[in-house]
Design a protein around this motif. Structure first.
Motif, PDB file in Angstrom:
ATOM      1  N   THR A 194       0.601  -0.742  -0.082  1.00 54.19           N
ATOM      2  CA  THR A 194       0.118   0.158  -0.234  1.00 54.19           C
ATOM      3  C   THR A 194       0.648   1.475  -0.338  1.00 54.19           C
ATOM      4  N   ASN A 195       2.353   0.895  -0.461  1.00 54.57           N
ATOM      5  CA  ASN A 195       3.248   2.209  -0.819  1.00 54.57           C
ATOM      6  C   ASN A 195       3.391   1.858  -1.841  1.00 54.57           C
ATOM      7  N   GLY A 196       2.708   1.970  -3.139  1.00 55.20           N
ATOM      8  CA  GLY A 196       3.410   1.787  -4.010  1.00 55.20           C
ATOM      9  C   GLY A 196       3.953   0.783  -4.521  1.00 55.20           C
ATOM     10  N   THR A 197       4.530   1.028  -5.639  1.00 52.13           N
ATOM     11  CA  THR A 197       6.104  -0.197  -6.371  1.00 52.13           C
ATOM     12  C   THR A 197       7.076   0.501  -5.996  1.00 52.13           C
ATOM     13  N   SER A 198       7.515   1.454  -5.738  1.00 57.55           N
ATOM     14  CA  SER A 198       8.727   2.712  -5.126  1.00 57.55           C
ATOM     15  C   SER A 198       9.113   1.365  -3.464  1.00 57.55           C
ATOM     16  N   ILE A 199       8.423   1.351  -2.927  1.00 53.85           N
ATOM     17  CA  ILE A 199       8.934   0.520  -1.897  1.00 53.85           C
ATOM     18  C   ILE A 199       9.409  -0.934  -1.875  1.00 53.85           C
ATOM     19  N   LEU A 200       8.582  -1.185  -3.015  1.00 50.62           N
ATOM     20  CA  LEU A 200       8.769  -2.723  -3.100  1.00 50.62           C
ATOM     21  C   LEU A 200       9.753  -3.095  -4.417  1.00 50.62           C
ATOM     22  N   ASN A 201      10.422  -2.241  -4.849  1.00 56.22           N
ATOM     23  CA  ASN A 201      12.145  -2.314  -6.045  1.00 56.22           C
ATOM     24  C   ASN A 201      13.300  -2.111  -4.829  1.00 56.22           C
ATOM     25  N   ILE A 202      12.532  -1.488  -4.248  1.00 52.71           N
ATOM     26  CA  ILE A 202      13.414  -0.866  -3.044  1.00 52.71           C
ATOM     27  C   ILE A 202      13.706  -2.497  -1.935  1.00 52.71           C
TER      28      ILE A 202
ATOM     29  N   LEU B  73      16.596  -5.276 -13.885  1.00 55.04           N
ATOM     30  CA  LEU B  73      15.123  -4.557 -15.080  1.00 55.04           C
ATOM     31  C   LEU B  73      14.308  -3.824 -15.169  1.00 55.04           C
ATOM     32  N   THR B  74      13.829  -2.710 -16.001  1.00 56.99           N
ATOM     33  CA  THR B  74      12.063  -1.957 -16.162  1.00 56.99           C
ATOM     34  C   THR B  74      11.829  -2.416 -17.340  1.00 56.99           C
ATOM     35  N   TYR B  75      10.935  -3.590 -17.557  1.00 52.65           N
ATOM     36  CA  TYR B  75       9.803  -3.993 -18.497  1.00 52.65           C
ATOM     37  C   TYR B  75       8.552  -3.838 -17.782  1.00 52.65           C
TER      38      TYR B  75
ATOM     39  N   ASN C 284       9.650   0.267 -20.549  1.00 58.03           N
ATOM     40  CA  ASN C 284       9.757   1.345 -20.040  1.00 58.03           C
ATOM     41  C   ASN C 284       7.979   2.323 -20.128  1.00 58.03           C
ATOM     42  N   TYR C 285       8.351   3.575 -20.170  1.00 59.01           N
ATOM     43  CA  TYR C 285       7.356   4.700 -19.780  1.00 59.01           C
ATOM     44  C   TYR C 285       6.114   4.309 -20.777  1.00 59.01           C
ATOM     45  N   TYR C 286       6.726   4.334 -22.430  1.00 56.38           N
ATOM     46  CA  TYR C 286       6.210   3.857 -23.339  1.00 56.38           C
ATOM     47  C   TYR C 286       5.539   2.846 -24.424  1.00 56.38           C
TER      48      TYR C 286
ATOM     49  N   VAL D 195      12.787  -7.412 -11.781  1.00 57.62           N
ATOM     50  CA  VAL D 195      11.888  -7.292 -12.619  1.00 57.62           C
ATOM     51  C   VAL D 195      11.090  -5.850 -12.108  1.00 57.62           C
ATOM     52  N   ASP D 196      11.046  -4.805 -12.621  1.00 53.59           N
ATOM     53  CA  ASP D 196       9.703  -3.590 -12.343  1.00 53.59           C
ATOM     54  C   ASP D 196       9.270  -3.559 -13.321  1.00 53.59           C
ATOM     55  N   SER D 197       8.513  -3.635 -12.892  1.00 52.41           N
ATOM     56  CA  SER D 197       7.511  -4.257 -14.380  1.00 52.41           C
ATOM     57  C   SER D 197       5.900  -3.060 -13.657  1.00 52.41           C
ATOM     58  N   ALA D 198       6.465  -2.053 -13.035  1.00 53.09           N
ATOM     59  CA  ALA D 198       5.457  -1.222 -12.540  1.00 53.09           C
ATOM     60  C   ALA D 198       4.527  -0.575 -13.910  1.00 53.09           C
ATOM     61  N   HIS D 199       4.458  -0.774 -14.936  1.00 57.51           N
ATOM     62  CA  HIS D 199       3.781  -0.650 -16.147  1.00 57.51           C
ATOM     63  C   HIS D 199       2.830  -1.570 -16.915  1.00 57.51           C
ATOM     64  N   GLY D 200       3.240  -2.764 -16.037  1.00 54.70           N
ATOM     65  CA  GLY D 200       2.482  -4.116 -16.907  1.00 54.70           C
ATOM     66  C   GLY D 200       1.835  -5.181 -16.423  1.00 54.70           C
TER      67      GLY D 200
ATOM     68  N   GLN E 258       4.725  -4.792  -9.605  1.00 63.20           N
ATOM     69  CA  GLN E 258       3.954  -4.135 -10.324  1.00 63.20           C
ATOM     70  C   GLN E 258       3.367  -2.851 -10.103  1.00 63.20           C
ATOM     71  N   SER E 259       2.801  -1.971 -10.516  1.00 63.19           N
ATOM     72  CA  SER E 259       1.724  -1.104 -10.125  1.00 63.19           C
ATOM     73  C   SER E 259       0.626  -1.624 -10.565  1.00 63.19           C
ATOM     74  N   GLN E 260      -0.396  -2.537  -9.881  1.00 60.89           N
ATOM     75  CA  GLN E 260      -2.425  -2.223  -9.494  1.00 60.89           C
ATOM     76  C   GLN E 260      -2.696  -0.620 -10.247  1.00 60.89           C
ATOM     77  N   HIS E 261      -2.177   0.138  -8.960  1.00 62.47           N
ATOM     78  CA  HIS E 261      -2.441   1.276  -9.741  1.00 62.47           C
ATOM     79  C   HIS E 261      -2.334   1.989 -10.743  1.00 62.47           C
ATOM     80  N   LYS E 262      -1.444   2.038 -11.445  1.00 66.08           N
ATOM     81  CA  LYS E 262      -0.848   2.892 -12.647  1.00 66.08           C
ATOM     82  C   LYS E 262      -1.918   2.276 -14.223  1.00 66.08           C
ATOM     83  N   THR E 263      -2.140   0.878 -13.678  1.00 70.58           N
ATOM     84  CA  THR E 263      -2.694   0.581 -15.315  1.00 70.58           C
ATOM     85  C   THR E 263      -3.627   0.178 -14.874  1.00 70.58           C
TER      86      THR E 263
ATOM     87  N   GLY F 169      -1.165   0.894  -4.907  1.00 70.76           N
ATOM     88  CA  GLY F 169      -1.901  -0.749  -4.865  1.00 70.76           C
ATOM     89  C   GLY F 169      -0.423  -1.227  -5.990  1.00 70.76           C
ATOM     90  N   SER F 170       0.226  -1.976  -5.317  1.00 71.42           N
ATOM     91  CA  SER F 170       1.086  -3.023  -5.630  1.00 71.42           C
ATOM     92  C   SER F 170       1.426  -4.055  -5.415  1.00 71.42           C
ATOM     93  N   LEU F 171       1.690  -5.222  -6.406  1.00 77.29           N
ATOM     94  CA  LEU F 171       1.817  -6.037  -6.210  1.00 77.29           C
ATOM     95  C   LEU F 171       3.980  -6.442  -5.993  1.00 77.29           C
TER      96      LEU F 171
HETATM   97  C1  LIG Z   1       9.324   2.280 -13.959  1.00 82.09           C
HETATM   98  C2  LIG Z   1       7.976   2.760 -12.346  1.00 82.09           C
HETATM   99  N1  LIG Z   1       9.055   2.396 -11.202  1.00 82.09           N
HETATM  100  C3  LIG Z   1       8.605   1.911 -10.439  1.00 82.09           C
HETATM  101  C4  LIG Z   1       8.004   3.790 -10.673  1.00 82.09           C
HETATM  102  C5  LIG Z   1       7.297   3.675  -8.748  1.00 82.09           C
HETATM  103  O1  LIG Z   1       5.619   3.115  -8.772  1.00 82.09           O
HETATM  104  P1  LIG Z   1       4.240   3.475  -7.497  1.00 82.09           P
HETATM  105  O2  LIG Z   1       4.152   5.050  -7.844  1.00 82.09           O
HETATM  106  O3  LIG Z   1       3.886   2.782  -7.772  1.00 82.09           O
HETATM  107  O4  LIG Z   1       5.523   3.882  -6.459  1.00 82.09           O
HETATM  108  C6  LIG Z   1       7.209   3.871 -11.521  1.00 82.09           C
HETATM  109  C7  LIG Z   1       6.397   5.033 -11.440  1.00 82.09           C
HETATM  110  O5  LIG Z   1       5.874   6.081 -11.850  1.00 82.09           O
HETATM  111  C8  LIG Z   1       7.612   4.144 -12.682  1.00 82.09           C
HETATM  112  O6  LIG Z   1       7.483   4.045 -13.674  1.00 82.09           O
END
Ligand SMILES: Cc1ncc(COP(=O)(O)O)c(C=O)c1O
Length: 498
Positions: free
Chosen positions: A103-111, A182-184, A186-188, A210-215, A238-243, A250-252
């Motif tokens: 419940t703190n996004g993907t930001s803390i998950l990556n860390i 890796l990030t998979y 990317n933003y685009y 893998v950071d699949s925040a957008h997938g 992955q960020s459920q809340h993004k897509t 909300g992230s997983l």
């Molecule tokens: C590639 C990528 N990873 C991680 C994050 C962080 O995700 P969150 O906003 O769920 O903390 C973002 C946010 O923009 C992102 O674009």
């Protein structure tokens, strides 16, 4: 569906005849109702204020704390609790052995993910355009970063993904790597050949995160890129809340490698990144969002994909605008998420920033982001032709008033500067000195600066400040881009290690 209702049922049982003598203080939303009673006849209220309080009262009903023991805790997995059963449900839907909801996004998950897979001082490989949270993990854990510079597609003005060939070369050069991040995509929405990357790493015994925040939505429709969790990666965030339909944050974390679960919980408990008052509202929204993906995902995504296919074709027909689809594939770009439409506006004579500004101020349309050359439109399973049509009409109108083509700056990111001091040591180092840019060249940077565009770290604390880096950052600033993390507002000085 098994366990998919566990949290919802537990929440609903808590609705009647309950007295909470614990946090949170709003008492299941009643605090907002009391304020509404007081404000009821206040003539100075902004329009919609009472409605908002009413909405908050309703939402507050689902907000509880860990003191309600049967709900469960994010700090320990317990299959007997509602949360534990929910984790089982999420794991089943995503086809992985274990899931941890954030419940703190993907930001803390990556860390947490990178810290769970490494020890202090380890050498790790990451993309230079990684999210800032990956850099945070490098600092917290005192890691030695090795960067993969994403290939840059000059014609698209966009970064691409990491190729298996780039990865293999980096592995040969650094046989002592302890983890790869890796990030998979990317933003685009550009997705590389992740399975080939994962296979390469599996053979070398290096864990892949893998950071699949957008997938988060990929596994629910065959026309979307391959889901990261199906690639063979050890851990996917992955960020459920993004897509999808979760509320923000909300992230997983999806675990394919169970051995990472224990260190992950250890860091979740002791790292200080997870609030001890994590949000049951966000957790509930996560479950509802995943329930939606499971039940309606394919049909809704089909709808949205058809709408964006139409939009892409229409936008491409507008004089001065260009878009690209999967025909632009190349190394580092194997698949494209069609729900992302990158609109190249350089033919209009306006920058992406200017078109973004017009879309938002004149048409109430908010794109995901803009660069000099592009505006990124992001659609989700909830979108359909109605909204998409409005966007196309707005772009048509903007294009009809455009002054005509002129050359936008096409700035290619500079070569990576040499690492002189580990990021953690640079972060902790005192004293620091503020130097004019020219004098700062050759010194070790105390600052980490990301440039938008391209949306990537250009200078990281501990790296040598090179003339190319300074020139690039100046050019981004001059052209209207943003320098995140720069201590000097107008980018006239840089902080260096003193
Ligand atoms: C590639 C990528 N990873 C991680 C994050 C962080 O995700 P969150 O906003 O769920 O903390 C973002 C946010 O923009 C992102 O674009």
């Amino acid at each position: 569906m098994k366990h998919g209702f566990a949290l919802t049922e537990a929440q609903l049982e808590l609705q009647d005849d309950v007295i909470e003598c614990c946090t949170p203080g709003h008492r299941m939303g009643r605090g907002f109702a009391l304020l509404a009673q007081d404000l009821w006849f206040d003539p100075g209220l902004p329009k919609g204020y009472l409605q908002m309080l009413d909405d908050f009262e309703k939402i507050g009903r689902y907000d509880h704390s860990m003191s309600v023991l049967e709900l469960g805790s994010l700090f320990a997995y317990d299959p007997e609790t509602a949360l534990g059963r929910t984790q089982d449900f999420l794991a089943r839907v995503y086809g992985v052995p274990f899931v941890w909801p954030s419940t703190n996004g993907t930001s803390i998950l990556n860390i947490l993910a990178l810290m769970s897979a490494t020890q202090a001082g380890d050498k790790v490989l990451l993309q230079r355009d990684s999210h800032v949270s990956v850099y945070s993990a490098i600092v917290h854990q005192g890691l030695e970063p090795v960067y993969l510079k994403p290939n840059y597609a000059k014609d698209l003005g966009l970064p691409l993904g990491v190729t298996p060939e780039d990865l293999a070369a980096a592995l040969d050069q650094h046989p002592d790597l302890r983890a790869v991040f890796l990030t998979y995509p990317n933003y685009y929405g550009i997705a590389t050949d992740l399975t080939a990357c994962a296979e390469l790493l599996r053979r070398r015994g290096v864990p892949l995160i893998v950071d699949s925040a957008h997938g988060a939505h990929y596994r629910f429709h065959p026309d979307l890129p391959q889901a990261a969790e199906e690639s063979g990666a050890a851990l996917v965030t992955q960020s459920q809340h993004k897509t999808c339909s979760s509320l923000s944050q909300g992230s997983l974390a999806l675990f394919n490698d169970r051995s990472l679960v224990e260190p992950f919980y250890e860091w979740a408990n002791l790292g200080g990144f997870v609030s001890t008052s994590f949000s049951f509202i966000i957790l509930q929204s996560l479950v509802l969002g995943v329930m939606q993906l499971e039940r309606q995902g394919r049909a809704l995504l089909q709808n949205a994909l058809e709408a964006t296919l139409w939009a892409r074709q229409e936008i491409h027909r507008i004089p001065g605008l260009k878009t690209f689809g999967s025909e632009a594939a190349r190394p580092g770009f194997k698949q494209l998420d069609p729900l992302r439409i990158t609109v190249d506006v350089s033919g209009l004579g306006w920058s992406g920033f200017e078109v973004y500004e017009r879309l938002s101020s004149e048409f109430n349309i908010y794109p995901e982001l803009a660069t000099f050359q592009n505006v990124l439109l992001m659609f989700t399973l909830v979108d359909d032709l109605r909204g998409v049509r409005r966007v196309v009409q707005a772009l048509r109108q903007i294009a009809s008033e455009a002054p005509g083509p002129f050359q936008q700056p096409r700035l290619e990111p500079p070569p990576l500067p040499p690492l002189r001091v580990l990021p953690r040591a640079a972060m902790q180092h005192r004293p620091r000195r503020n130097l004019p840019l020219r004098e700062a060249i050759g010194q070790v940077s105390a600052e980490t600066i990301s440039a938008y565009p391209p949306g990537s770290a250009i200078l990281v604390g501990g790296e040598e400040i090179t003339p190319e880096v300074v020139e690039f950052l100046q050019a981004v600033k001059r052209s209207g881009g943003t320098l995140k993390g720069a201590s000097s507002r107008n980018f006239e000085t840089l902080q260096v290690l003193g």
